[in-house]
Design a protein around this motif. Structure first.
Motif, PDB file in Angstrom:
ATOM      1  N   GLY A 626       0.795  -1.219   0.000  1.00  0.00           N
ATOM      2  CA  GLY A 626       0.000   0.000   0.000  1.00  0.00           C
ATOM      3  C   GLY A 626       0.834   1.278   0.000  1.00  0.00           C
ATOM      4  N   THR A 628       0.839   5.673   1.348  1.00  0.00           N
ATOM      5  CA  THR A 628       0.258   6.692   2.223  1.00  0.00           C
ATOM      6  C   THR A 628      -0.468   7.740   1.387  1.00  0.00           C
ATOM      7  OG1 THR A 628       2.236   8.071   2.185  1.00  0.00           O
ATOM      8  CG2 THR A 628       2.113   6.348   3.873  1.00  0.00           C
ATOM      9  N   GLU A 629      -1.380   8.443   2.029  1.00  0.00           N
ATOM     10  CA  GLU A 629      -2.124   9.495   1.339  1.00  0.00           C
ATOM     11  C   GLU A 629      -1.198  10.620   0.888  1.00  0.00           C
ATOM     12  OE1 GLU A 629      -5.818  12.605   2.200  1.00  0.00           O
ATOM     13  OE2 GLU A 629      -5.338  11.023   3.644  1.00  0.00           O
ATOM     14  N   ARG A 669      -6.911   4.197  -4.835  1.00  0.00           N
ATOM     15  CA  ARG A 669      -7.348   3.956  -3.456  1.00  0.00           C
ATOM     16  C   ARG A 669      -6.310   3.044  -2.803  1.00  0.00           C
ATOM     17  NH1 ARG A 669     -12.183   2.819  -6.346  1.00  0.00           N
ATOM     18  NH2 ARG A 669     -11.881   0.590  -5.927  1.00  0.00           N
ATOM     19  N   SER A 670      -5.771   3.482  -1.675  1.00  0.00           N
ATOM     20  CA  SER A 670      -4.708   2.686  -1.050  1.00  0.00           C
ATOM     21  C   SER A 670      -4.612   3.004   0.433  1.00  0.00           C
ATOM     22  CB  SER A 670      -3.366   2.980  -1.736  1.00  0.00           C
ATOM     23  OG  SER A 670      -2.342   2.194  -1.175  1.00  0.00           O
ATOM     24  N   GLU A 671      -4.192   1.991   1.195  1.00  0.00           N
ATOM     25  CA  GLU A 671      -3.901   2.146   2.619  1.00  0.00           C
ATOM     26  C   GLU A 671      -2.627   1.375   2.925  1.00  0.00           C
ATOM     27  OE1 GLU A 671      -7.037   0.980   5.162  1.00  0.00           O
ATOM     28  OE2 GLU A 671      -8.559   2.233   4.192  1.00  0.00           O
ATOM     29  N   PRO A 672      -1.754   1.943   3.724  1.00  0.00           N
ATOM     30  CA  PRO A 672      -0.525   1.224   4.064  1.00  0.00           C
ATOM     31  C   PRO A 672      -0.839  -0.138   4.694  1.00  0.00           C
ATOM     32  CG  PRO A 672      -0.374   3.520   4.742  1.00  0.00           C
ATOM     33  CD  PRO A 672      -1.787   3.299   4.321  1.00  0.00           C
ATOM     34  N   ALA A 674      -2.570  -2.545   3.403  1.00  0.00           N
ATOM     35  CA  ALA A 674      -3.832  -3.141   2.952  1.00  0.00           C
ATOM     36  C   ALA A 674      -3.923  -3.215   1.436  1.00  0.00           C
ATOM     37  CB  ALA A 674      -5.012  -2.347   3.497  1.00  0.00           C
ATOM     38  N   SER A 676      -3.397  -1.719  -2.736  1.00  0.00           N
ATOM     39  CA  SER A 676      -3.765  -0.544  -3.540  1.00  0.00           C
ATOM     40  C   SER A 676      -4.676  -0.971  -4.677  1.00  0.00           C
ATOM     41  CB  SER A 676      -2.516   0.125  -4.126  1.00  0.00           C
ATOM     42  OG  SER A 676      -1.600   0.481  -3.118  1.00  0.00           O
TER      43      SER A 676
END
Length: 701
Positions: A626, A628-629, A669-672, A674, A676
């Motif tokens: 993933g 980061t924003e 859409r992505s979360e560290p 989790a 992308s």
């Protein structure tokens, strides 16, 4: 109708004062002096028109002309009395004593007009004698009174303010003096001289520009009059030509009169030569330049009409910018300000030296000036316009200046104008001597210095535009190189992976087939890269309707050698979009490659194709580490930035830009920790409808 020299003479006066009357009336702002000046101008135009008609129609009544003769002088007297009152007492326009003199004078003028009308009532010898005496004596006395009024006006005007009325006094004084001479001679010889009478119209017309200049200089007359130098120059030229023709016609008459049998031939030859001489004078650039200098020196408080000069200057520079000849136009624009016929331009180069880059009507090629030469140092320090004639006569004025040998030996060199901008001298222009013998003074120096700064801005802007064009060429080349290197990197990665697996699977027929397809695909891509390099740019491919099923399946199949193996899920088949099949496959392949590299071997990478409204969606989802924003917002799509040790940082940027070219968009859409998901949304092509309809018909059949 008889068209004589006198008719044309008075017609020119009527035209001159008609134009002046329109100018004065349309600019009047409500005060008494302006109204009287306009009235005097209108009366003078009417009088001149009556005289022209009387000359063309000798049998016509002379009464209107005689009345207007007295009437237009009366109007000028009223105007002069008002000005005299302002000159003597600023608080009141006219005092008691002056008012009594004015009323007496105007009353006498009215009495004379009544007397002229009364004497026209009969035709006896006695009345004819009095009529002739009145028509000569009255205008002569009025002319004498006019000269006295002009003299009193000039003498009572403050010496510091005389510049504002001197041309009015000069013009009206000359007119009244001419009339006094005309009617004095008529009283002496009991006849009016026909030649002097004919010339009178041109004389009156020639003072119209003088009156206009004085009106423009006197805002206290409540006149907002602008008399441009072009109007004065052309009016003076026209009136001068008329006076010249009048004198030549008179001379031709006397040649014919005294020439005997040869008189007619001599008259024709003389008039033809005079006409040719007039044409040569009117088309002489040197003569026009000298006339402009004379008018500017003696008729205006400033030599230049700055509005007209600046408009012409900027127009010349602007035309040069559009034509790509800004350097030559720069010389021409500066030369026009001082009537210089030629010049040359030196500009600072990247080395710091000043090289001659342009010439205008100039044949000599100057040498290069070093950045530390005496001339350049003086221009940089002082930023003065250098008058070379003054330097040769008094070099101490230009302290520390030493002319280079090539400039000192240029005989016609006159001025050196620095092109200074923001305390930096970007170049200089050498102008040759003026055709109009312009006298160099502070006004010319300031004008050229300011114009040089304006020209420098145009030249610097042109240089910046040229440098920007070169930078864009390099940018295009660098961009092409970056994309080529990126594609080569991907090919090297594929071949490296193939080489690592070859030792273990070289006897596997399936691996051998996959290896051949991979090598064939790599060779084809390398050939395309070579074509791009030969053409010098990225190929321009026209979008066409392509089916997403094939593109996604090929992109996924090309990554099957990686771990984890990506998979494709086609939820809506036969979706078509307008794109280049090859470039869109490269975009999907790049996103799949990134997803595989960011996901551990036991993870998953899935590519889905589905429809959402009017858009076709391509989703590349992984279960990797993933992002980061902050990285998505500030680093993901920024070119030449990458988190990979061997990454180029342009693949994702190129992919997003191409999707935008197609009218679509790319979202992330992505979360560290989790994973992308990259989502590509493209407008569905109209072709999808025909494909679906064809499929439906086949199914029904």
């Amino acid at each position: 109708m008889v068209v004589s020299v006198g008719t044309l003479s008075y017609a020119s006066a009527a035209l001159a004062y008609g134009v002046l009357s329109v100018l004065l009336i349309t600019s009047w702002r409500g005060r008494l002096p302006g109204a009287l000046l306009g009235l005097a101008s209108v009366m003078t135009a009417a009088w001149a028109l009556a005289m022209a008609y009387q000359g063309a129609r000798p049998d016509a009544s002379k009464l209107p002309g005689e009345l207007l003769e007295i009437g237009h002088k009366t109007a000028w007297f009223a105007f002069l009395f008002i000005l005299l009152g302002y000159a003597r007492q600023a608080a009141r326009p006219i005092d008691g004593a002056l008012r009594r003199v004015a009323l007496t004078t105007l009353g006498a003028c009215v009495t004379i007009m009544i007397l002229v009308i009364a004497l026209r009532a009969g035709d006896s010898p006695f009345l004819r004698e009095w009529r002739f005496s009145t028509s000569i004596v009255a205008p002569g006395l009025l002319a004498l009174l006019g000269m006295l009024l002009v003299e009193h006006l000039y003498r009572n005007t403050n010496p510091q303010q005389r510049w504002s009325v001197k041309f009015l006094c000069l013009g009206l004084g000359a007119y009244f003096a001419f009339d006094f001479y005309l009617f004095s001679e008529a009283m002496l010889f009991r006849r009016v001289n026909a030649d002097i009478w004919s010339a009178r119209g041109v004389v009156v017309a020639m003072i119209a520009p003088l009156i206009a200049v004085s009106a423009a200089r006197n805002p206290t007359w409540s006149l907002d009059v602008f008399v441009s130098r072009q109007v004065v120059f052309h009016s003076t030229t026209l009136l001068g030509a008329a006076a010249y023709l009048l004198v030549m016609a008179t001379a031709g008459y006397y040649i014919r009169y005294f020439g005997g049998s040869w008189g007619g031939l001599l008259q024709v030859m003389f008039l033809f030569g005079a006409g040719v001489l007039l044409v040569l004078m009117l088309f002489s650039g040197t003569l026009r330049a000298r006339v402009k200098v004379f008018l500017s020196k003696h008729f205006f408080s400033y030599r230049y009409d700055y509005r007209e000069e600046w408009l012409r200057f900027t127009r010349t520079l602007s035309e040069g910018a559009t034509e790509g000849r800004i350097q030559e136009r720069c010389i021409e624009a500066l030369a026009q300000l001082v009537e210089s016929p030629s010049g040359a331009l030196w500009l600072r180069q990247e080395s710091g030296a000043y090289e001659q880059v342009a010439r205008w009507n100039h044949s000599a090629a100057g040498e290069t000036e070093a950045a530390d030469s005496a001339l350049v140092s003086h221009l940089r320090t002082r930023q003065w316009v250098i008058n070379l004639d003054e330097f040769r006569g008094a070099s101490e004025v230009y302290e520390g200046l030493q002319l280079p040998e090539w400039l000192a030996n240029t005989a016609d060199a006159w001025l050196v104008v620095p092109l200074a901008l923001h305390d930096s001298v970007h170049g200089f222009v050498v102008l040759t001597r003026s055709r109009g013998r312009v006298t160099f003074n502070w006004e010319i120096s300031d004008l050229l210095k300011t114009a040089g700064s304006q020209a420098a801005s145009y030249v610097v802007q042109a240089q910046a535009a040229e440098a920007l064009a070169r930078a864009k060429q390099f940018e295009s080349f660098n961009k092409l190189s970056a994309f080529v290197v990126h594609d080569l990197k991907n090919l090297v990665a594929q071949l490296s992976l193939l080489l690592r697996n070859a030792q273990r699977h070289k006897h596997n027929p399936a691996f051998q087939q996959d290896m051949l397809e991979t090598i064939e695909s790599s060779v084809a891509k390398m050939n395309r890269i070579l074509m791009q390099l030969r053409s010098g740019g990225l190929p321009v491919e026209q979008p066409a309707a392509v089916v997403l099923d094939d593109i996604v399946e090929r992109a996924v199949a090309s990554k099957q050698m990686y771990r984890p193996k990506p998979s494709a899920e086609i939820l809506d088949r036969s979706l078509c979009v307008a794109a280049s099949s090859e470039r869109l496959e490269r975009v999907v392949g790049h996103l799949v490659q990134n997803a595989v590299e960011a996901t551990p071997p036991d993870g998953t990478v899935t590519v889905r194709v589905q429809r959402q409204g009017a858009n076709a969606l391509i989703e590349v989802a992984d279960t990797g580490k993933g992002m980061t924003e902050d990285f998505i917002r500030n680093g993901l799509f920024k070119p030449f930035e990458s988190t990979k040790s061997n990454g180029m940082g342009i693949g994702t940027y190129e992919s997003r830009e191409y999707i935008r070219e197609l009218g679509g968009k790319m979202e992330v859409r992505s979360e560290p920790g989790a994973g992308s998901t990259f989502v590509i949304a493209l407008p569905v092509s109209e072709r999808v409808r025909s494909i679906n309809e064809t499929t439906l018909r086949k199914g029904v059949g």
